[in-house]
Design an enzyme around this catalytic site. Structure first.
Site, PDB file in Angstrom:
ATOM      1  N   ARG A 231      -1.439  -2.280   1.738  1.00 20.58           N
ATOM      2  CA  ARG A 231      -1.849  -2.098   0.495  1.00 20.58           C
ATOM      3  C   ARG A 231      -1.461  -0.874  -0.097  1.00 20.58           C
ATOM      4  O   ARG A 231      -1.127   0.262   0.490  1.00 20.58           O
ATOM      5  CB  ARG A 231      -3.402  -2.131   0.295  1.00 20.58           C
ATOM      6  CG  ARG A 231      -3.973  -3.584   0.289  1.00 20.58           C
ATOM      7  CD  ARG A 231      -3.474  -4.497  -0.872  1.00 20.58           C
ATOM      8  NE  ARG A 231      -4.244  -5.469  -0.991  1.00 20.58           N
ATOM      9  CZ  ARG A 231      -3.620  -6.722  -0.429  1.00 20.58           C
ATOM     10  NH1 ARG A 231      -2.512  -6.677   0.241  1.00 20.58           N
ATOM     11  NH2 ARG A 231      -4.329  -7.695  -0.537  1.00 20.58           N
ATOM     12  N   GLU A 260       1.050  -2.172  -9.430  1.00 20.82           N
ATOM     13  CA  GLU A 260       1.908  -3.249  -9.200  1.00 20.82           C
ATOM     14  C   GLU A 260       1.767  -3.988 -10.561  1.00 20.82           C
ATOM     15  O   GLU A 260       0.622  -4.349 -11.243  1.00 20.82           O
ATOM     16  CB  GLU A 260       1.738  -4.063  -8.211  1.00 20.82           C
ATOM     17  CG  GLU A 260       1.635  -3.315  -6.862  1.00 20.82           C
ATOM     18  CD  GLU A 260       1.589  -4.133  -5.532  1.00 20.82           C
ATOM     19  OE1 GLU A 260       1.448  -5.562  -5.940  1.00 20.82           O
ATOM     20  OE2 GLU A 260       1.648  -3.678  -4.307  1.00 20.82           O
ATOM     21  N   HIS A 279       6.159  -6.949  -3.254  1.00 22.55           N
ATOM     22  CA  HIS A 279       4.927  -7.566  -2.793  1.00 22.55           C
ATOM     23  C   HIS A 279       5.088  -9.067  -2.316  1.00 22.55           C
ATOM     24  O   HIS A 279       4.409 -10.060  -2.777  1.00 22.55           O
ATOM     25  CB  HIS A 279       3.645  -7.596  -3.581  1.00 22.55           C
ATOM     26  CG  HIS A 279       2.460  -7.579  -2.888  1.00 22.55           C
ATOM     27  ND1 HIS A 279       1.301  -6.627  -3.439  1.00 22.55           N
ATOM     28  CD2 HIS A 279       1.911  -8.164  -1.838  1.00 22.55           C
ATOM     29  CE1 HIS A 279       0.356  -7.005  -2.511  1.00 22.55           C
ATOM     30  NE2 HIS A 279       0.757  -7.801  -1.733  1.00 22.55           N
TER      31      HIS A 279
END
Length: 320
Positions: A231, A260, A279
């Site tokens: 993360r 993000e 991601h």
């Protein structure tokens, strides 16, 4: 007696839907990605598969029948853990689904940085024939894997094929297959100077928030590469940028970020020693099948027999 209800907030192909139906033939199963399909059913659902923002107000905050929430993701740091715990709602994750695709991404990033594939891709775009001072190889190097869950274990197994020394960091220092050494998190700083690669696979918890900052990057070798698929909030991003800009570390492969999507203004985009993926490390053609067949259905069978799911049951004190 009213029919027991299962809500799945994802589209399932007929094969997977059929396997769920075979397990609970007498249940009312509502499945679909659009909220209009299932929103009105949340308050009556005993089991919900897949977290959506609408689940909380309709299926948790109100006087619902929810007993078990199966996450569609491995990470649950964005979930209302305190509320789930207070209402004695079981929470299970999709941990393990990502082991193959994410470990492949990890090695794609490690190999790409080591063998300068990212540099050659840029050179290809400008039709530049240049050696780029390529010299490094991965074989025989040391990798520190921060987090020894399913992803960390698969990464360690692959690392041994490269003849690498594998050091692990997790809550417990109990030995693990494919790891040469295992230490608890409070030994992180002592192992960083040994590592040629540092790979972050740990979940985000209160204990891992900003685990990597200025001090940790200073302790790493100038020749070391940093890989983060955990993360973004595990890292103080500003400190990482500084370490990369000043060549305190050799480079980074990053799939996750503090915010993000990554801002267009982020200096990370323009750094030549960085590979960015959006991601997507866990993306795979087999995702749905692994969640349903490998985790949810075995859990569902155990839940029907024992009243509690067994696989990936979240410990609310730990946060994962």
């Amino acid at each position: 007696m009213s029919q027991r209800k299962l809500v799945i907030t994802q589209n399932l192909d007929q094969g997977l839907y059929g396997k769920v139906k075979e397990t609970v033939p007498d249940w009312n199963i509502i499945a679909g990605k659009e909220s209009s399909v299932w929103k009105d059913h949340l308050i009556d659902a005993e089991i919900i598969v897949g977290w959506k923002k609408e689940v909380k107000p309709y299926g948790i905050d109100r006087d619902s029948k929810l007993k078990w929430l199966q996450s569609w993701s491995a990470g649950v740091d964005s979930f209302p853990l305190e509320e789930l715990n207070a209402k004695n709602i079981f929470l299970t994750t999709a941990s393990g689904v990502h082991a193959y695709p994410i470990s492949e991404t990890i090695f794609a990033l490690m190999l790409g940085l080591t063998r300068k594939i990212h540099t050659y891709v840029r050179n290809q775009q400008s039709k530049t024939w240049h050696h780029a001072h390529l010299s490094l190889e991965m074989h025989g190097k040391t990798v520190g894997i921060i987090g020894a869950g399913a992803i960390g274990k698969e990464t360690a197994k692959i690392a041994k094929a490269f003849g690498m020394k594998v050091i692990g960091i997790r809550h417990s220092d109990i030995s693990e297959e494919s790891f040469d050494e295992m230490y608890t998190t409070d030994h992180l700083n002592s192992i960083l100077p040994q590592c040629d690669y540092v790979v972050v696979t740990t979940p985000l918890t209160d204990g891992t928030y900003h685990l990597f900052g200025k001090k940790q990057f200073q302790l790493m070798k100038e020749s070391a590469f940093f890989i983060n698929i955990g993360r973004g909030e595990i890292v103080v991003e500003e400190d990482l940028v500084h370490a990369l800009e000043t060549d305190s570390i050799a480079g980074a492969g990053l799939d996750v970020f503090e915010k993000e999507p990554l801002s267009e203004q982020s200096p990370l985009w323009n750094l030549e020693n960085v590979i960015i993926t959006p991601h997507t490390a866990g993306s795979t053609e087999h995702y749905d099948a692994r969640v349903i067949e490998d985790i949810f259905i075995p859990n569902l069978k155990h839940y029907l027999q024992e009243g509690v799911p067994k696989i990936n049951l979240v410990d609310f004190k730990k946060g994962y």
